[in-house]
Design a protein around this motif. Sequence first.
Motif, PDB file in Angstrom:
ATOM      1  N   GLY A 197     -42.502  43.824  32.911  1.00 25.41           N
ATOM      2  CA  GLY A 197     -43.861  43.706  32.410  1.00 25.41           C
ATOM      3  C   GLY A 197     -43.934  43.173  30.989  1.00 25.41           C
ATOM      4  O   GLY A 197     -42.937  42.738  30.403  1.00 25.41           O
ATOM      5  N   LEU A 198     -45.134  43.245  30.436  1.00 31.37           N
ATOM      6  CA  LEU A 198     -45.446  42.742  29.100  1.00 31.37           C
ATOM      7  C   LEU A 198     -45.948  43.898  28.246  1.00 31.37           C
ATOM      8  O   LEU A 198     -46.927  44.567  28.589  1.00 31.37           O
ATOM      9  CB  LEU A 198     -46.521  41.648  29.201  1.00 31.37           C
ATOM     10  CG  LEU A 198     -47.132  41.122  27.892  1.00 31.37           C
ATOM     11  CD1 LEU A 198     -46.060  40.451  27.028  1.00 31.37           C
ATOM     12  CD2 LEU A 198     -48.260  40.129  28.208  1.00 31.37           C
ATOM     13  N   LEU A 199     -45.261  44.126  27.121  1.00 32.88           N
ATOM     14  CA  LEU A 199     -45.658  45.142  26.146  1.00 32.88           C
ATOM     15  C   LEU A 199     -45.881  44.413  24.827  1.00 32.88           C
ATOM     16  O   LEU A 199     -44.940  43.895  24.227  1.00 32.88           O
ATOM     17  CB  LEU A 199     -44.570  46.211  26.013  1.00 32.88           C
ATOM     18  CG  LEU A 199     -44.961  47.554  25.386  1.00 32.88           C
ATOM     19  CD1 LEU A 199     -43.831  48.571  25.581  1.00 32.88           C
ATOM     20  CD2 LEU A 199     -45.287  47.459  23.897  1.00 32.88           C
ATOM     21  N   VAL A 200     -47.139  44.354  24.391  1.00 34.17           N
ATOM     22  CA  VAL A 200     -47.521  43.585  23.206  1.00 34.17           C
ATOM     23  C   VAL A 200     -47.549  44.499  21.990  1.00 34.17           C
ATOM     24  O   VAL A 200     -48.230  45.529  21.992  1.00 34.17           O
ATOM     25  CB  VAL A 200     -48.909  42.933  23.395  1.00 34.17           C
ATOM     26  CG1 VAL A 200     -49.312  42.151  22.147  1.00 34.17           C
ATOM     27  CG2 VAL A 200     -48.907  42.034  24.620  1.00 34.17           C
ATOM     28  N   ARG A 228     -49.246  46.616  28.539  1.00 35.59           N
ATOM     29  CA  ARG A 228     -49.197  47.747  27.613  1.00 35.59           C
ATOM     30  C   ARG A 228     -49.177  47.231  26.172  1.00 35.59           C
ATOM     31  O   ARG A 228     -48.750  46.105  25.915  1.00 35.59           O
ATOM     32  CB  ARG A 228     -47.972  48.618  27.877  1.00 35.59           C
ATOM     33  CG  ARG A 228     -47.994  49.316  29.225  1.00 35.59           C
ATOM     34  CD  ARG A 228     -49.169  50.289  29.338  1.00 35.59           C
ATOM     35  NE  ARG A 228     -49.088  51.102  30.543  1.00 35.59           N
ATOM     36  CZ  ARG A 228     -49.620  50.787  31.715  1.00 35.59           C
ATOM     37  NH1 ARG A 228     -50.254  49.634  31.852  1.00 35.59           N
ATOM     38  NH2 ARG A 228     -49.515  51.600  32.742  1.00 35.59           N
ATOM     39  N   TYR A 229     -49.614  48.109  25.250  1.00 38.95           N
ATOM     40  CA  TYR A 229     -49.752  47.732  23.847  1.00 38.95           C
ATOM     41  C   TYR A 229     -49.124  48.792  22.944  1.00 38.95           C
ATOM     42  O   TYR A 229     -49.122  49.978  23.267  1.00 38.95           O
ATOM     43  CB  TYR A 229     -51.223  47.554  23.472  1.00 38.95           C
ATOM     44  CG  TYR A 229     -51.887  46.463  24.277  1.00 38.95           C
ATOM     45  CD1 TYR A 229     -51.920  45.157  23.824  1.00 38.95           C
ATOM     46  CD2 TYR A 229     -52.439  46.745  25.532  1.00 38.95           C
ATOM     47  CE1 TYR A 229     -52.498  44.150  24.590  1.00 38.95           C
ATOM     48  CE2 TYR A 229     -53.022  45.746  26.301  1.00 38.95           C
ATOM     49  CZ  TYR A 229     -53.047  44.449  25.821  1.00 38.95           C
ATOM     50  OH  TYR A 229     -53.603  43.464  26.588  1.00 38.95           O
ATOM     51  N   SER A 230     -48.635  48.339  21.810  1.00 36.59           N
ATOM     52  CA  SER A 230     -48.117  49.230  20.774  1.00 36.59           C
ATOM     53  C   SER A 230     -48.799  48.828  19.473  1.00 36.59           C
ATOM     54  O   SER A 230     -48.528  47.752  18.931  1.00 36.59           O
ATOM     55  CB  SER A 230     -46.595  49.094  20.659  1.00 36.59           C
ATOM     56  OG  SER A 230     -46.072  49.964  19.679  1.00 36.59           O
ATOM     57  N   LEU A 272     -50.182  54.444  20.229  1.00 36.69           N
ATOM     58  CA  LEU A 272     -50.699  54.436  18.875  1.00 36.69           C
ATOM     59  C   LEU A 272     -49.653  55.130  17.997  1.00 36.69           C
ATOM     60  O   LEU A 272     -48.930  56.010  18.457  1.00 36.69           O
ATOM     61  CB  LEU A 272     -52.038  55.158  18.790  1.00 36.69           C
ATOM     62  CG  LEU A 272     -53.163  54.564  19.641  1.00 36.69           C
ATOM     63  CD1 LEU A 272     -54.426  55.420  19.525  1.00 36.69           C
ATOM     64  CD2 LEU A 272     -53.468  53.125  19.232  1.00 36.69           C
ATOM     65  N   GLN A 273     -49.590  54.734  16.743  1.00 39.14           N
ATOM     66  CA  GLN A 273     -48.525  55.218  15.867  1.00 39.14           C
ATOM     67  C   GLN A 273     -49.116  56.007  14.709  1.00 39.14           C
ATOM     68  O   GLN A 273     -50.134  55.615  14.123  1.00 39.14           O
ATOM     69  CB  GLN A 273     -47.723  54.024  15.330  1.00 39.14           C
ATOM     70  CG  GLN A 273     -46.439  54.390  14.612  1.00 39.14           C
ATOM     71  CD  GLN A 273     -45.688  53.131  14.168  1.00 39.14           C
ATOM     72  OE1 GLN A 273     -46.255  52.211  13.614  1.00 39.14           O
ATOM     73  NE2 GLN A 273     -44.389  53.109  14.413  1.00 39.14           N
TER      74      GLN A 273
END
Length: 304
Positions: A197-200, A228-230, A272-273
């Motif tokens: 997959g793709l994790l941006v 997914r996102y970071s 989220l960080q």
Amino acid sequence: MTGPCFDCPRACGADRSRAAGLCGAPAAPRVARAALHFGEEPCLSGTRGAGAVFFSGCSLRCIYCQNAVISRECRGKTIDEVRLLEIFKELAAAGAHNLDLVTPTHYTSLLTRLLHDNPQPLPVVWNSSGYELVPKLRGLEGAVDVYLPDLKYFDARAAGLYSGSPDYFPVASAALLEMARQTGDCVFDGEGLLRRGLLVRHLVLPGLSKDSVALLEWCAANLPAGTRYSIMAQYTPTPAVAGHPALGRRLTAFEYDRVAGAAVRLGLKGYLQDREAAGTGHIPAFDGTGVLPAKSAPSQEPGF
């Protein structure tokens, strides 16, 4: 590789077998560290770590880069393709969850050939700046399982000032669309590890929260729902930007919360960080760990 290099959007055409290109790297693989790494997102680091190979050099010129010793100074050890494949095997044997290729763009041609000719037993992660050429990415189809790109800027002026790439968004957005085409929605195994997959990734920068929101709005409108996102809050001013009018400070809670809130509002899934992540503790030691064979004497090359 001999002859002119056009692996990245800089298209400098340097013969890197003779002299480094704009990326600062030679034609042969130059690696600063190869080891189990726990600094990636939980779905990549897992319990045993990602098998991270940190390539030296970079096609972007980010003035705030926290890895400048390898991206700018190109600290590392030049090895051959045989040794690079050995490193891949050693990381798999050490229990890595995946093969995490960090800043690989300027070695795309070499890695495309090696990965197709030597299929890996682990998911291959392409961990890049997002500043990629679509035709080059197409060559990686079938060899890369997970794309882990940055998406840095929407605004051309900021991209030009901070990374020397005013064309960043049109280039990177096209690249992300190609990555999404290849991988589709994210696929996780029973342990919650990302297999495809793709994790941006997006690092929120001081003064650019509006730009960050514009990026997330583009993602929500154009990338698959299963992406997914970071959203990262770890920006830390380096000595290179001390006193910079915009980048010489940490991110404020308001700035990060604005971007995090947009991610939630848009229905984006991922990470989220905590702002407490800001600092240098997450930066690994680029000391040549794992690069040379265990039986080799320590390198005397400057920088190690």
